[in-house]
Write a protein that holds these residues in place. Structure first.
Motif, PDB file in Angstrom:
ATOM      1  N   GLY A 111      -9.649   9.791   2.512  1.00 58.85           N
ATOM      2  CA  GLY A 111     -10.020  10.031   1.126  1.00 58.85           C
ATOM      3  C   GLY A 111     -11.386   9.449   0.803  1.00 58.85           C
ATOM      4  O   GLY A 111     -11.852   8.508   1.450  1.00 58.85           O
ATOM      5  N   LEU A 131      -3.725   8.994   2.311  1.00 58.33           N
ATOM      6  CA  LEU A 131      -4.962   8.485   1.734  1.00 58.33           C
ATOM      7  C   LEU A 131      -6.061   8.300   2.769  1.00 58.33           C
ATOM      8  O   LEU A 131      -7.248   8.283   2.413  1.00 58.33           O
ATOM      9  N   VAL A 144      -7.206  11.393  -7.722  1.00 63.87           N
ATOM     10  CA  VAL A 144      -6.087  10.542  -8.136  1.00 63.87           C
ATOM     11  C   VAL A 144      -6.648   9.175  -8.515  1.00 63.87           C
ATOM     12  O   VAL A 144      -6.851   8.320  -7.646  1.00 63.87           O
ATOM     13  N   GLN A 163      -8.886  17.822   0.092  1.00 63.40           N
ATOM     14  CA  GLN A 163      -9.556  16.521   0.144  1.00 63.40           C
ATOM     15  C   GLN A 163      -9.088  15.624  -0.994  1.00 63.40           C
ATOM     16  O   GLN A 163      -9.151  16.002  -2.159  1.00 63.40           O
ATOM     17  N   TYR A 164      -8.619  14.443  -0.641  1.00 65.14           N
ATOM     18  CA  TYR A 164      -8.229  13.475  -1.653  1.00 65.14           C
ATOM     19  C   TYR A 164      -9.471  12.703  -2.108  1.00 65.14           C
ATOM     20  O   TYR A 164     -10.277  12.253  -1.299  1.00 65.14           O
ATOM     21  N   PRO A 183      -3.311  16.548   3.043  1.00 65.72           N
ATOM     22  CA  PRO A 183      -4.675  16.013   3.107  1.00 65.72           C
ATOM     23  C   PRO A 183      -5.532  16.638   4.198  1.00 65.72           C
ATOM     24  O   PRO A 183      -6.748  16.486   4.185  1.00 65.72           O
ATOM     25  N   ALA A 213       0.574   9.082  -3.618  1.00 62.34           N
ATOM     26  CA  ALA A 213       0.082   9.735  -2.400  1.00 62.34           C
ATOM     27  C   ALA A 213       1.227  10.161  -1.510  1.00 62.34           C
ATOM     28  O   ALA A 213       1.229  11.270  -0.949  1.00 62.34           O
TER      29      ALA A 213
END
Length: 402
Positions: free
Chosen positions: A292, A289, A246, A271-272, A267, A257
């Protein structure tokens, strides 16, 4: 081999200040000593007629917007360049600052003046439109440009893109992700030139490292509601993605998010990933987030630079100031090398494209023959009010994956 010159002997000043040397309140060498009244010396008539720039000094021009709406950023670039001159500039190195103002005619005039005054290298300009306006003239004169833009489409034919590009960030974080078993990546991207650059970089990175770009959904960054594209993106997330990239920041990222988590892009299972736009501790307050990953230049060097800048100028520098510092420091270091070796061409391609590279505020970097700049970045994990370094930036280009 190690990164040369800026990370070497003549650039020890840079690295020493980065590890905590006391900063002088002055920004130039000329202010370092009290100025004495000049002595009146009679000069031969032919020397009096010689142009002021024909004095044997290595001359470099810096093109920055010092008037108009972008003047604060332009002044920050000049401030950072002055810091570099104080650290490693010598008396036989001259930096001429030119105002690009707010029009294409101004930037053309600035470049023409630089050429007339004997500049051997130009730092800047800042904006892609200004680079396009002057690149033909620069190419015709054989004058290299180290531009502060991060638009890599400008690179080539003597134009080196010194700005921190999203391509480098994407490549680094994708490399790390795929070495940790995350091979299928989805992209939720803004419908913009920046988003297009990210998509291109992600496609190249997944191909290079053996992964797959499995889904791309765009959204209008000007829209007050992202729910429809997020819902579309989320429909196949749990079955198809190992990770989601993102490339957004600030409130836009927080909104995206929260909606991704609301549509079950969990999440804890996916995996962000982000870009340097995630370099904001406040973002870690969003649960989706936290944890991340993103890539960025090593933060310690930047933070020490920013603190020194604040002490000198009583202001927080914009992030691009480090690019001006590193560009100026590299130019000054190459001029010193040339002077020591009796070389009157300090900025030929062999010198600029030294394969060992250079090291500065933004870490390791080297200029490539295609005009792009390869960088050594670190990988960070975003947590609540913190960044955790997962993998440090490389200390030489030998350890980078080819």
């Amino acid at each position: 081999m190690t990164a040369s010159r800026i990370a070497g002997s003549a650039a020890a000043a840079i690295l020493l200040f980065l590890v905590g040397a006391c900063a002088s309140p002055q920004a130039t060498r000329q202010a370092e000593q009290p100025q004495q009244p000049p002595e009146e010396v009679a000069l031969p008539e032919e020397e009096m007629a010689r142009p002021f720039y024909d004095d044997g000094r290595t001359r470099v021009a810096l093109l920055a917007p010092l008037s108009g709406e972008h003047a604060p950023v332009g002044q920050a670039l000049v401030n950072a360049a002055q810091m570099a001159l104080f650290d490693i500039g010598e008396d036989d190195f001259a930096l001429a600052v030119k105002d690009t103002a707010a029009s294409g005619s101004s930037v053309n005039l600035a470049l023409e003046e630089s050429i007339e005054e004997g500049a051997q290298l130009v730092l800047g300009p800042l904006f892609a439109s200004d680079v396009r306006a002057v690149r033909g003239t620069a190419m015709g004169s054989g004058l290299p440009l180290l531009v502060f833009s991060n638009d890599r489409t400008l690179a080539g034919n003597g134009v080196y893109v010194m700005g921190l590009t999203p391509q480098a960030e994407v490549e680094r974080v994708v490399d790390y992700a795929q070495r940790n078993g995350l091979r299928r990546i989805g992209l939720l991207m803004p419908d913009s030139a920046y988003g297009d650059a990210i998509r291109s970089a992600l496609r190249e990175a997944t191909q290079r490292f053996g992964g797959d770009l499995v889904e791309v959904v765009t959204y209008d960054p000007r829209s007050p509601d992202f729910s429809q594209p997020v819902r579309q993106f989320a429909q196949s997330a749990t079955s198809r993605y190992d990770a989601v990239l993102v490339p957004a920041g600030g409130r836009e990222l927080l909104s995206l998010a929260a909606q991704l988590a609301n549509y079950n892009v969990d999440p804890s299972q996916i995996q962000y990933l982000g870009t340097r736009l995630w370099e904001n501790r406040a973002l870690g307050a969003e649960p989706a987030l936290a944890g991340g990953w993103f890539a960025s230049p090593a933060r310690g060097s930047w933070e020490r630079f920013a603190e020194r800048y604040r002490e000198i100028y009583d202001a927080r520098p914009p992030r691009i100031a480090s690019v001006a510092y590193d560009s100026t420091a590299m130019a000054a270091a190459l001029a010193q090398d040339a002077a020591q070796n009796g070389n009157d061409q300090p900025y030929d391609r062999g010198s600029l494209e030294n394969p060992n590279g250079f090291a500065g505020v933004d870490g390791l970097f080297r200029l490539q023959s295609n005009g792009q700049v390869e960088r050594g970045l670190a990988v960070y994990e975003l947590q609540r009010d913190a960044f955790i370094e997962l993998e440090e930036a490389p200390r030489s280009f030998e350890v980078l994956i080819n």
